[in-house]
Enzyme design. Structure first.
Site, short mmCIF file in Angstrom:
data_model
loop_
_atom_site.label_atom_id
_atom_site.label_comp_id
_atom_site.label_asym_id
_atom_site.label_seq_id
_atom_site.Cartn_x
_atom_site.Cartn_y
_atom_site.Cartn_z
CB SER A 55 2.34 -33.11 -8.77
OG SER A 55 2.25 -32.31 -7.36
CE LYS A 182 4.46 -34.80 -0.81
NZ LYS A 182 3.91 -34.58 -2.72
CB ILE A 238 2.96 -37.70 0.35
CG1 ILE A 238 1.80 -38.19 1.86
CG2 ILE A 238 2.02 -37.76 -1.00
CD1 ILE A 238 0.88 -36.29 1.60
#
Length: 339
Positions: A55, A182, A238
């Site tokens: 992203s 994640k 992350i």
């Protein structure tokens, strides 16, 4: 060397991973691979791992050939700087299961060790409440991928689709080529429930992974709960903030790991967690454009997002830089760099 030529992927370890931005040239919006290589090496030297074409990396704005170019450039930079054992995680999420699998093969050929897959939110109305369809996506992708795959749960980028802990735990048990998750949903309770399953001593023997050095790890998607993550046997984060202050975020993770055997470190871990959590909340509000503006200020590269994502206004960027939460983080990062 592509992963089809490697017998196993490079080891995936607990820690901090930076979702690397994709940098673009000012006039053409072509990839700025020189800036990418500088940034990859900078974060690696701080002890952070990396994720490409996620992203933060504006994956939705990248052509298939550009994703490949990013992976090859990052691998080249890591190897040249001596980080030959540092794995690359590559974003492989796409509109269809078929294309996601194709991107996984592209990533493996280009030199990535792992893929991270988010489900498309385009048809969220038909998929969000369909447990069978949700599980089928990551099952098929992981089964057909040449590299291990992580689940990426980010409701904000998938039309509100938000996997619950039961689905993720079931996928962990049923899919030996899944290497983790994640959680950018920011749900610490969910993280705790999944960690309870995968940290059980029987999990490894009952549900062995396809690759022994690719265990099922649980990462938060923000830095504001790294300390709680460690206390429930999670595995790090992350997080976009690791681009801005990788030394600070890695130091917090290391303190949290040491806490397991040295409880006297708790006050210092809490202090760093407070500085980092406040900065994370402040900087996250400025999104990708804000992170890039801070990189430009700190390291001399960053640039703008690819259109139609707008750049941050000059006044807003300055206010972000001047914010006391940002400045506290910058001071901490500078102190750690000088140690």
């Amino acid at each position: 060397m592509s992963n089809d030529q490697r017998t196993t992927p490079r080891a995936l370890r607990p820690g901090i991973y930076a979702p690397i931005p994709s940098f673009f040239l000012e006039q053409t919006e072509d990839l700025d691979l020189q800036a990418l290589e500088k940034h990859v090496v900078m974060t690696a030297r701080a002890g952070a791992g990396l994720v490409l074409a996620g992203s933060m990396g504006e994956a939705i704005h990248l052509a298939r050939t550009e994703r490949i170019a990013l992976i090859k450039a990052a691998r080249r930079a890591l190897d040249a700087a001596g980080f030959t054992d540092r794995p690359i995680i590559a974003g492989i999420g796409a509109g269809s299961t078929r294309e996601t699998i194709e991107l996984a093969h592209d990533a493996a050929e280009a030199g990535a060790d792992y893929g991270i897959a988010i489900i498309s939110g385009y048809f969220a109305g038909a998929i969000a409440g369909n447990k069978q369809a949700l599980k089928a996506y990551w099952k098929e992708v992981s089964e057909k991928s040449a590299i291990p795959v992580l689940v990426y749960n980010y409701p904000g980028a998938s039309g509100g689709i938000n996997l619950d802990s039961d689905i993720i735990a079931e996928l962990a048990k049923e899919c030996p080529n899944l290497a983790g998750v994640k959680l950018t949903c920011g749900d610490v309770g969910k993280l705790t429930r999944i960690a309870t399953v995968v940290s059980d001593p029987s999990f490894t023997s009952l549900y062995p992974r396809k690759h022994a050095n690719a265990p099922f790890l649980i990462f938060g998607g923000y830095t504001d709960f790294i300390l709680p993550t460690a206390m429930v046997n999670g595995h790090g984060a992350i997080t976009g903030l690791a681009n801005v202050a990788p030394n600070a975020v890695v130091k917090l993770f290391e303190l949290c790991e040491e806490l397991r055997t040295n409880p006297s470190l708790l006050p210092e871990a809490q202090r760093l967690q407070g500085i980092i959590a406040r900065a994370d909340a402040t900087i996250a509000k400025a999104s990708i454009a804000g992170t890039k503006a801070l990189l430009e200020k700190l390291y001399g590269y960053g640039g703008k997002p690819r259109r139609p994502l707008p750049p941050i206004e000059t006044f807003t960027a300055q206010a972000l830089w001047d914010h006391p939460h940002t400045q506290d983080l910058v001071r901490l990062e500078q102190e750690l760099r000088e140690m």
